[in-house]
Design a protein around this motif. Structure first.
Motif, mmCIF file in Angstrom:
data_model
loop_
_atom_site.group_PDB
_atom_site.id
_atom_site.type_symbol
_atom_site.label_atom_id
_atom_site.label_comp_id
_atom_site.label_asym_id
_atom_site.label_seq_id
_atom_site.Cartn_x
_atom_site.Cartn_y
_atom_site.Cartn_z
ATOM 1 N N THR A 97 0.398 -1.026 0.159
ATOM 2 C CA THR A 97 0.184 -0.239 0.083
ATOM 3 C C THR A 97 1.006 1.996 0.083
ATOM 4 N N ALA A 98 2.173 1.495 0.955
ATOM 5 C CA ALA A 98 2.901 2.665 0.505
ATOM 6 C C ALA A 98 3.544 2.723 -0.593
ATOM 7 N N SER A 99 4.416 1.273 -1.041
ATOM 8 C CA SER A 99 4.607 1.647 -2.670
ATOM 9 C C SER A 99 3.683 2.449 -3.738
ATOM 10 N N VAL A 100 2.324 1.690 -3.732
ATOM 11 C CA VAL A 100 1.114 2.219 -3.684
ATOM 12 C C VAL A 100 1.311 3.596 -4.318
ATOM 13 N N LEU A 101 0.915 4.416 -3.329
ATOM 14 C CA LEU A 101 1.201 5.991 -2.570
ATOM 15 C C LEU A 101 2.339 6.511 -3.190
ATOM 16 N N VAL A 102 3.475 5.603 -2.413
ATOM 17 C CA VAL A 102 4.734 6.899 -3.351
ATOM 18 C C VAL A 102 4.864 6.439 -4.566
ATOM 19 N N HIS A 103 4.024 5.186 -5.503
ATOM 20 C CA HIS A 103 4.286 5.428 -7.205
ATOM 21 C C HIS A 103 3.209 6.753 -7.412
ATOM 22 N N VAL A 104 2.128 6.967 -7.227
ATOM 23 C CA VAL A 104 0.806 7.625 -6.938
ATOM 24 C C VAL A 104 1.723 9.414 -6.521
ATOM 25 N N THR A 105 2.302 9.357 -5.457
ATOM 26 C CA THR A 105 2.861 11.012 -5.488
ATOM 27 C C THR A 105 3.866 11.241 -6.733
ATOM 28 N N ILE A 106 4.876 10.048 -6.519
ATOM 29 C CA ILE A 106 5.924 10.755 -7.608
ATOM 30 C C ILE A 106 5.331 10.926 -9.363
ATOM 31 N N ILE A 107 4.873 9.263 -9.821
ATOM 32 C CA ILE A 107 4.111 9.655 -11.394
ATOM 33 C C ILE A 107 3.085 11.221 -11.932
ATOM 34 N N HIS A 108 2.832 11.855 -10.575
ATOM 35 C CA HIS A 108 2.002 12.837 -10.526
ATOM 36 C C HIS A 108 2.893 14.000 -9.956
ATOM 37 N N LEU A 109 3.300 13.916 -9.341
ATOM 38 C CA LEU A 109 4.691 15.175 -9.482
ATOM 39 C C LEU A 109 5.561 14.813 -10.369
ATOM 40 N N LEU A 110 5.819 14.192 -10.907
ATOM 41 C CA LEU A 110 5.972 14.535 -12.347
ATOM 42 C C LEU A 110 5.633 14.466 -13.640
ATOM 43 N N LEU A 111 4.695 14.120 -13.342
ATOM 44 C CA LEU A 111 3.633 14.876 -14.609
ATOM 45 C C LEU A 111 3.502 16.302 -14.845
ATOM 46 N N VAL A 112 2.652 16.924 -13.453
ATOM 47 C CA VAL A 112 2.925 18.431 -12.716
ATOM 48 C C VAL A 112 3.817 19.258 -13.329
ATOM 49 N N VAL A 113 5.165 18.632 -12.693
ATOM 50 C CA VAL A 113 6.543 19.403 -13.049
ATOM 51 C C VAL A 113 6.690 19.627 -15.138
#
Length: 462
Positions: A97-113
């Protein structure tokens, strides 16, 4: 299987489509050509591969104990399951579950940037159904689908399954294609096997585990072959076209691999031979003195070619009969150098120092160096070679007398005879060297003798 396929596709986009996903990104072809990858791309790849390895390790760790627990319940062992299994299962679900949350955070951070760095183009319309989606958007959709499958797996728990790879349980077309793809992807099987062995409690060492996996794959391949064989009639001979496209074609390929390289670089390949004649030549003659003070060299003669012509086919053919490499196609030319130097020989401090060293009776080694430099039509780098002749004591004294022009009168001529010094024949190699010519009897033709003449004249002051 779907999660693994999506993760591999996303990994391929990160490797090959990085330049289209970020601003100022370096393309994969440019990175390969320059042997230099961007630091941000490498960090993202390391992070993504770490997530894939961790996901597989947690899945296999949790699944192995889940299978053991199911076996315990199936064998009429009623009641609660082992407390260690419960703790491991809860821990694995928390980490996933923590891995999924980290994935979601990083992918959206990359896209937003990345989306924030792009200019606002109001004329550009992006359609989610159209074919003009950007690489970054495609990566986002695929990665979100991967995260959705991960969340669904956490909700419904893992599927306890035995027998190694999922695609080896059936022999239908899709399973067979999936197995073929899995087998040809580099390091995919090794990565899965090592991860499974690392997190599994087993008495097998790594090499035994890999042999077991290899045996399972071979059994599946044998099963496919046997099912295909069962679809044919008993003792049915193979068709002629199969003998042609497999037997004859493979024999031809093997023969080409064995004989092709030799044939390509042989004299039979007339397409490979391209005439590369000499267009200019330089000849330089220098004297070198080696003493306890070091090495001193002075140029006595230098000149360009006087005449350069290619021999006719009849004369060249007769000359080729005497060579050891008669079948090698060659361009034979006659190059003539003038007897007079292009530059005047003048006294200087360096020549006076050379004369002093020559006149000494100590341990002095005198040698004459004849240097050639030929430029060819198709090569920018010239071919160079050198002939060295060591002088005896008598010739060294003659050279001293010859170069001592302090009290000499104008109009006199001094000579130095050097036997077998000027080469008659030379060949230019592919390594840009001037080498000797080898004749069929293994003998080398003797070089010509050289007479070095110094004609003294005094220039009147202007």
């Amino acid at each position: 299987a779907l999660r693994l396929s999506l993760s591999l596709v996303c990994l391929g986009l990160l490797v090959f489509g990085w330049s289209a996903m970020v601003d100022n990104g370096r393309s994969f072809a440019t990175s390969i050509r320059t042997s230099n990858f961007g630091g941000s791309q490498v960090l993202v790849l390391i992070l993504f591969l770490t997530f894939i390895v961790m996901d597989r390790a947690l899945y296999n760790w949790y699944r192995a104990d889940h299978v053991d627990a199911v076996d315990a319940i199936t064998n009429d062992t009623r009641g609660t399951l082992d407390g260690g299994w419960n703790l491991k299962a809860v821990l694995a679900r928390i980490v996933l579950t923590a891995s999924v949350l980290v994935h979601v955070t990083i992918i959206h951070l990359l896209l937003v940037v990345q989306w924030s760095r792009k200019r606002a183009d109001y004329n550009m319309q992006v359609s989610l159904i159209g074919s003009n989606l950007s690489t970054l958007t495609n990566f986002y959709l695929l990665y979100v689908a991967y995260l959705i499958l991960s969340a669904v797996q956490l909700k419904y728990d893992v599927h306890a399954m035995r027998g190694g790879l999922r695609c080896t349980h059936n022999t239908d077309l899709l399973s067979m294609i999936a197995f073929r793809v899995y087998s040809v992807v580099p390091f995919l099987n090794e990565l899965r096997v090592i991860i499974d062995w690392t997190v599994t409690e087993t008495s097998l060492n790594l090499y035994m585990w890999m042999k077991l996996e290899d045996a399972h794959h071979n059994l599946y391949r044998t099963r496919l072959d046997m099912e295909f064989r069962a679809s044919t009639e008993r003792a049915e001979p193979r068709p002629v076209f199969e003998k042609i496209y497999m037997g004859v074609a493979l024999l031809f390929v093997i023969l080409v691999l064995l004989v092709g390289p030799i044939l390509f670089f042989s004299s039979l390949n007339t397409l490979l031979f391209v005439a590369n004649p000499v267009i200019s030549g330089e000849l330089a003659l220098s004297v070198q003195v080696e003493s306890i003070r070091g090495v001193t060299s002075v140029v006595l003669f230098s000149a360009g070619q006087d005449a350069l012509m290619e021999l006719d086919s009849e004369t060249a053919g007769k000359f080729m009969l005497d060579l050891s490499e008669q079948e090698v196609k060659s361009t034979i030319q006659h190059i003539n150098f003038p007897t007079d130097s292009d530059e005047y020989w003048q006294t200087s401090r360096k020549r006076q120092r050379l004369m002093n060293e020559l006149s000494q009776s100590g341990d002095v080694q005198v040698s004459m160096h004849m240097t050639f430099e030929f430029k060819q039509k198709s090569w920018q780098m010239p071919c160079t070679g050198e002939t060295v002749k060591f002088l005896n004591e008598s010739q060294a004294k003659q050279l001293v007398d010859m170069m001592n022009v302090t009290n000499d009168t104008s109009g006199s001529t001094r000579k130095l005879y050097i036997d077998e010094f000027f080469p008659r024949y030379r060949r230019l190699t592919a390594g840009h060297e001037v080498a000797e010519v080898i004749f069929h009897d293994g003998q080398r033709q003797p070089d010509k003798s050289v007479t070095l003449s110094l004609h003294l004249s005094r220039l009147d002051s202007l």
